[in-house]
Design an enzyme around this catalytic site. Sequence first.
Site: not given
Length: 635
Positions: A194, A297
């Site tokens: 994002d 992540y």
Amino acid sequence: MNSFQALRRTIQGPAQAHKRAVTFGITTATRPFSSHITTHLLNSPQSPSNQNIEAKKTMDYQDWTKERLLERVKELEAQLKTQSQPPQQPTPVLQPPAAATPTITTEESEPPKKKQKKKSTGIDPSRYSTRLIALKLSYLGKNYGGFEHSGYSNVPSIEEELWKALVKGCLITPADPSKIDLAPFEYSKCGRTDRGVSAFGQVISIRVRSNRPPSKPEQPAEEDVVMEGTPEQNNTPQLPGKKQQRKPQKEWEDIVDEINYPKVLNRLLPPDIKVLAWAPTLPEGFSARFSCYERQYRYFFTNPSMAPTLLAPGEKSGWLDIAAMKKAAKYFEGLHDFRNFCKVDGGKQITSFQRRIFECDIEEVEGQDMGGVNFWGEEKKGKVYYFHVRGSAFLWHQIRHMVAIVFNVGQGLERPEVVRELLDVERNGRKPGYIMAEEVPLVLWDCVFPKRPEIVTGEGERKVLSRGEDERAFMHDPDFKGEIKFEDDGVDWVWLGEDQPGNLMGSNGLVDQLWEYWHERKMDELLSGLLLQQVATRADLTRKLGKEEPAPKKNGKENLQRVYKGGNMTRSSGVYVPVMKKELMPTPVEINHKWAQSKGFKDSEDMANTKNWRSVIKANKAADKAAAAGGEKSV
């Protein structure tokens, strides 16, 4: 004309405002302005054909690059300027007497013609072969609107910068370079980060131009016949008609003879986007999205998370309880329904929110500290940590929601068991309205493509999974309690520098390029840290020369608590409201129903039962546009 003059001043402003100017061109110029210009041309006596006008009215600017949009704005501005000028009347010319008229040759009357530069037409793709490769990318996402291109973002995307580099480097040859369309090149991406999110191990696959000679039809003979009287026959001591053997061609080497894709792209990409490696050979049926078994992540943060300032009675400090955070993180491991840890988009119509987390923990970053800032004393030492998570796939904003709750636990505002309560969707089917963590510290750390997935069962038995349709079934098996490991990489990466060390460590190599980028920001960190240290240690707080001010208030209540939300973001919440007591949001089913109804369906079930419902929505949208255009024309 005033709107276009303002737009032009915006476009020609300082370099720092360039991206905002481009977006202004997208959202303002290409829609309201282009509509205004089209109407003006339609009503003008000098208007072009109706067919051209209709083409302008239906032109889709969403996939255009920012540079092409700027060109388009200038074209429309020029058309308005031309049509707004009154027609010029011919000026009468007085003819002198015939005897006084000098004889002028054509060569003297015409000015010398300037040589026109030949326009570059690029390369002829039919002369080159292509190949499917994979690229491993890294980028710092702070200045970008996410990885995936969107015509509505006010800042460029990573894909847009990648597209420009691929086109400029002639690695792809699109029919229209101004329109971003990667589909014809067998393009796929592993993760869609994002806005503001970075990546150190993003992977894409794409078909690009190759140096390998194009395959030619097989010749019936492998030998040349030297004909009598030719230069070849005169220069060789062979008899007429004697067959001469061809020289053997050099065998193709996949690395040495091929285009150095990372080097070419890194020369054209911005300094905060770089290609680290490429894969010349890929497994059969490889897809950067669907062949990935694991995405890793990391979310980075400091401890203390906020400046250790004077606290009001009952206020929690910025020091985080790492042990409590580790306990909370472990509740995420396994197969769970994460509907309370994501943002639901009705346009996706997602109905399953189960995801498996292989590992989740809090780790210290070795060799990193607070940059010399330590004005609170030696009894506590500031450190850098990261929230580490490994999983097969993630929902929209899932990790940022997970991190936000863990930060609340670290501040002592919530118990670690709140994670377990939010994962129990049978009892808590509605998500509480809490705020997710900031995006900038989040990094897509790596994407894993194993040769064979390996699992360790609860009894300690190691098992290698075979390729097949059910090879991912264990990820969604709620009864599986073992450990999942992906140790062998199924993609043979060629890292920059393995081909030629100078490409990595040489002058103007990748390390040299990144060093300059890093060093500039390191100086910013150093100076700002020294400034903070100086400011915090100069004053003698025991003197108390002034009158003590009362605690600030919000809505009539004392503003007691600041809540850390990652990065640089803290929120003053007044009296803290526990997560489980916050206002509840609509369920995913309600969100899906509402979105389906906004598109003309009865509900989400009705839409799901409609064949190719996305195409139906697009067709209805196009019909509405056509009807609106017809109404404008009639007016």
